[in-house]
Design a protein around this motif. Sequence first.
Motif, mmCIF file in Angstrom:
data_model
loop_
_atom_site.group_PDB
_atom_site.id
_atom_site.type_symbol
_atom_site.label_atom_id
_atom_site.label_comp_id
_atom_site.label_asym_id
_atom_site.label_seq_id
_atom_site.Cartn_x
_atom_site.Cartn_y
_atom_site.Cartn_z
ATOM 1 N N SER A 48 158.012 53.152 -34.209
ATOM 2 C CA SER A 48 156.642 53.605 -34.502
ATOM 3 C C SER A 48 156.011 54.211 -33.259
ATOM 4 C CB SER A 48 155.788 52.433 -34.998
ATOM 5 O OG SER A 48 155.604 51.481 -33.971
ATOM 6 N N GLU A 49 154.983 55.045 -33.497
ATOM 7 C CA GLU A 49 154.197 55.639 -32.424
ATOM 8 C C GLU A 49 152.763 55.736 -32.914
ATOM 9 O OE1 GLU A 49 151.957 58.661 -30.284
ATOM 10 O OE2 GLU A 49 152.599 58.861 -32.379
ATOM 11 N N GLY A 50 151.808 55.323 -32.071
ATOM 12 C CA GLY A 50 150.418 55.369 -32.504
ATOM 13 C C GLY A 50 149.466 55.188 -31.343
ATOM 14 N N ALA A 51 148.167 55.257 -31.655
ATOM 15 C CA ALA A 51 147.130 55.144 -30.632
ATOM 16 C C ALA A 51 146.791 53.684 -30.375
ATOM 17 C CB ALA A 51 145.885 55.899 -31.076
ATOM 18 N N ARG B 48 158.024 47.501 -26.322
ATOM 19 C CA ARG B 48 156.757 48.195 -26.578
ATOM 20 C C ARG B 48 156.361 48.893 -25.296
ATOM 21 N NH1 ARG B 48 152.854 44.023 -27.570
ATOM 22 N NH2 ARG B 48 152.060 44.313 -25.456
ATOM 23 N N LYS C 157 148.635 62.747 -30.706
ATOM 24 C CA LYS C 157 149.705 62.110 -31.484
ATOM 25 C C LYS C 157 150.991 62.894 -31.287
ATOM 26 C CE LYS C 157 150.986 61.038 -36.269
ATOM 27 N NZ LYS C 157 151.438 59.663 -36.001
ATOM 28 N N ASP D 97 153.344 51.431 -23.591
ATOM 29 C CA ASP D 97 152.061 52.128 -23.654
ATOM 30 C C ASP D 97 152.012 53.183 -22.556
ATOM 31 O OD1 ASP D 97 151.459 50.306 -25.617
ATOM 32 O OD2 ASP D 97 150.153 49.070 -24.372
ATOM 33 N N ARG E 135 148.714 55.984 -25.888
ATOM 34 C CA ARG E 135 149.602 55.912 -27.049
ATOM 35 C C ARG E 135 150.565 54.739 -26.864
ATOM 36 N NH1 ARG E 135 147.377 58.804 -30.829
ATOM 37 N NH2 ARG E 135 149.373 58.803 -31.930
ATOM 38 N N ARG E 136 151.163 54.312 -27.958
ATOM 39 C CA ARG E 136 152.124 53.198 -27.900
ATOM 40 C C ARG E 136 153.355 53.550 -28.716
ATOM 41 N NH1 ARG E 136 150.004 47.318 -29.113
ATOM 42 N NH2 ARG E 136 149.504 47.553 -26.891
ATOM 43 N N ILE E 137 154.511 53.340 -28.115
ATOM 44 C CA ILE E 137 155.791 53.485 -28.820
ATOM 45 C C ILE E 137 156.426 52.107 -28.923
ATOM 46 C CG2 ILE E 137 158.183 54.244 -28.486
ATOM 47 C CD1 ILE E 137 157.153 56.948 -27.649
ATOM 48 N N GLU E 138 156.887 51.760 -30.113
ATOM 49 C CA GLU E 138 157.685 50.549 -30.308
ATOM 50 C C GLU E 138 159.083 50.994 -30.692
ATOM 51 O OE1 GLU E 138 155.949 47.659 -32.874
ATOM 52 O OE2 GLU E 138 154.227 47.321 -31.548
ATOM 53 N N SER F 23 154.390 64.605 -32.258
ATOM 54 C CA SER F 23 154.938 65.226 -33.456
ATOM 55 C C SER F 23 156.323 64.660 -33.743
ATOM 56 C CB SER F 23 155.030 66.737 -33.275
ATOM 57 O OG SER F 23 156.018 67.048 -32.297
#
Length: 871
Positions: free
Chosen positions: A683-686, A594, A602, A596, A692-695, A604
């Motif tokens: 996944s990618e999200g706020a 994970r 966001k 951050d 932002r966070r990428i898993e 694209s």
Amino acid sequence: MRSQEIRAKFLEFFKEKNHKIVPSAPMVIKDDPTLMFTNAGMNQFKEFFLGNSVPKSTRVADTQKCLRVSGKHNDLEEVGKDTYHHTMFEMLGNWSFGDYFKAEAIAWAWEFLTDVCKIDKDSLYVTVFEGSKDADQLEQDSEALDLWSKIVAKDRILFGNKKDNFWEMGDQGPCGPCSEIHVDIRSAEEKAKVSGASLVNQDHPQVVEIWNLVFMQYNRKANGQLESLPAKHVDTGMGFERLCMVMQGVQSNYDTDVFTPIIREIETITNSKYGKDEEINIAIRVIADHIRAVSFSIADGQLPSNTGAGYVIRRILRRAIRYGFTFLNTKEPFMFRLVKVLSDTMGKSFPELKDQRQLIENVVKEEEHSFLKTLDQGLLLLDNIVGENKDKKIDGRKAFELYDTFGFPIDLTALILSERGYELDEKGFDIAMQEQKDRSRSASEVSKDDWVILSNDEVEEFVGYDVLDTTVKIVKYRKVTSKKEGEQYQLVFNLTPFYPEGGGQVGDKGYLEAPNGDVVYVLDTKKENNEIIHFAKNLPKDTGEKFKAVVDAKQRKRTECNHTATHLLHQALREILGTHVEQKGSAVHSKYLRFDFSHFAKLSADELRAIESFVNARISNGLPLEEQRNVPMEKALEQGAMALFGEKYGDAVRTIRFGQSIELCGGTHVQNTADIWHFKIKSEGAVAAGIRRIEAITSDAVKDFYSESNNTLLELKELLNNPQEPVKALTALQEENVRLKKEVENLLKDKAKNLKGELLNELTDVNGIQYLAKKVDLDAAGIKDISFELGQNKKDLFLLFASEKDGKAILSCYISKELANDRKLNAGTIVRELGKYIQGGGGGQPFFATAGGKNPAGIPEALEKAKSYLM
């Protein structure tokens, strides 16, 4: 004298006394499980006091940013109500690690205050430990008394009890007597009336402790007994804000230049005036204090959240927002606008405020928006609670539910109820709060035995960068018991291949093998006060043996793949999104990673594909690991290594390079990027405003992912009758589904039109009210639509509709707003009471509410009962 000059004079004074001036450690603690935040200047030096490490300098001084909002040192509820408590504050301190002791500490403290700061000696008092007659049987600190007697008038020396003049790190560990220096800043007239000596340690706002000199000479054992430390230490802490108050000749910390720029900005933004009304004064002090605590925490890498340290920061911020909402009439975000002033006034001494200003502003603003919505929702819920209440006293447990579930502040609840003539059952609230605290305390309570020392001359060494198994000796161990984990043992070895949790990377697991073949499993590895602690369920039978320590190689390899991938991901984000991207946190496990990072939008689909391609290209290139150990920090930065905000680095660091990616890192990594095999973003999200966070996954996890994806594709193709082009087939199915849905919607609209006419004809008059209770073949949304349509034609309407679907029951009550007000009817109360017939519950607003239940057989009785509310 301005605050910046005061801080500089303190550090220069101790530099001249041969102290090494060190930077403040991060306020958010990451390698000490006993603390969330730095709450005292000595926290970063605990390893020296405990004897786990040897300091490079035996004399140190600094200014340390501290936060006291949880645990033993919790000043939160006092902040704002008085003028000298704070959440975040600076602690000026000087330390001796086995070097000088009481004589020098006392002499230098007096010299700095009276000669350098020119504080009037007649306004100062000192306290000395009087001794104790409890189980410790401690004698009076006669040494400190003698030393003070040589430089301070006798009537200025006071004796303090164990609570005030004996300092302890915790239930266990180094401790000792202390001497406090207090200052009386009252006017000459006030001093003539009442002696300052009688006001010391009495929470008087103008007679305050300014400096505490702690003489660490004992160690508190688990059984409560004290033993003398092999080396004696000095730990002093002086409140910077209080010193500024004295030096600037004002009567409050908030009147110093540390706070006045922030207060002026609050006055401008909120159109309020500080100094005229006490409620407004308290609100402004709370906001001025709390914006500092929140800003420094975010700069150190701790974002507001719902758990742990993040929850504490969110609670501080919300307390400030609520004070503004209640007393300064701030209904829109405003605190984020204070960050610039804070950055301008303190950024020179703490550059992280300037560097992270934009992020801090974004996070604070987003949190303000969120909590103001919560306040609006809470007001509606409070309206419902008041509406359901038949007397003028509100149940404390309901108020606690509002506080616990929705974050609605209890004092705001009490204020609103008071304005409406209602009374809050405060005792019930306190009981519910205490029950929750007891549950939480019980769940987290940990008891630790004393360390059993097997060897004193071993210096622990980590060898896990080079080997995954080696022969070790147990240097010491202790038993630890908690409700969550049960009974465990903590073991310290002379050397270890086990990597301790840190830098986002999970701790190693594995086992110890005795010469006779017995095995003890290592469940986790952590670092505490610079010692590597190994957690085991059992203790080896013969602790004096030499053991083979073996790391779980499979888990370590997977973890290394993920850790190296985070470095490549960081590089990819900065290349593709821009150099504004900075790491804000990471978690590296064996199954996933994970990451951050700071970014404003966001990502694209094209950006995500580009990031994946960038990382996988470097994996394919087979970049070798280039590792440098014990590199001087300055040299590492010159080479381009990236340092992370909120991390504590020593003079010598370790650098990790894969191609153009170079970072300061203490974690473990693959020897070549080709070992990772492949990288896949899941996944990618706020996480928060601007974060932002990428898993993602790598290695075996990617293989499993593609295998599962392939199986899913085969199953879908089979469901679609194995078309040659499954995507086209699925698209056609979706288009047909949309068309059929529209047809169904049109049919339902026609049905509703016909039903509306039928229902109007079935209305009956009950005591002047148009009434209907009926079971209908509609879902909850359909019932709501038709209820409001009927309500457009009738102003005296009472409806109770029931429906049944999939073995579940629904009750919906509609009451015309005029009728609800005139007849004191409440739809929310009615459906809650009728819900018992369908074995369910629900709620809503006074004019419309819905309940769900699992017993459709109770619908007829509920419908029959509805008429009784109109009788």
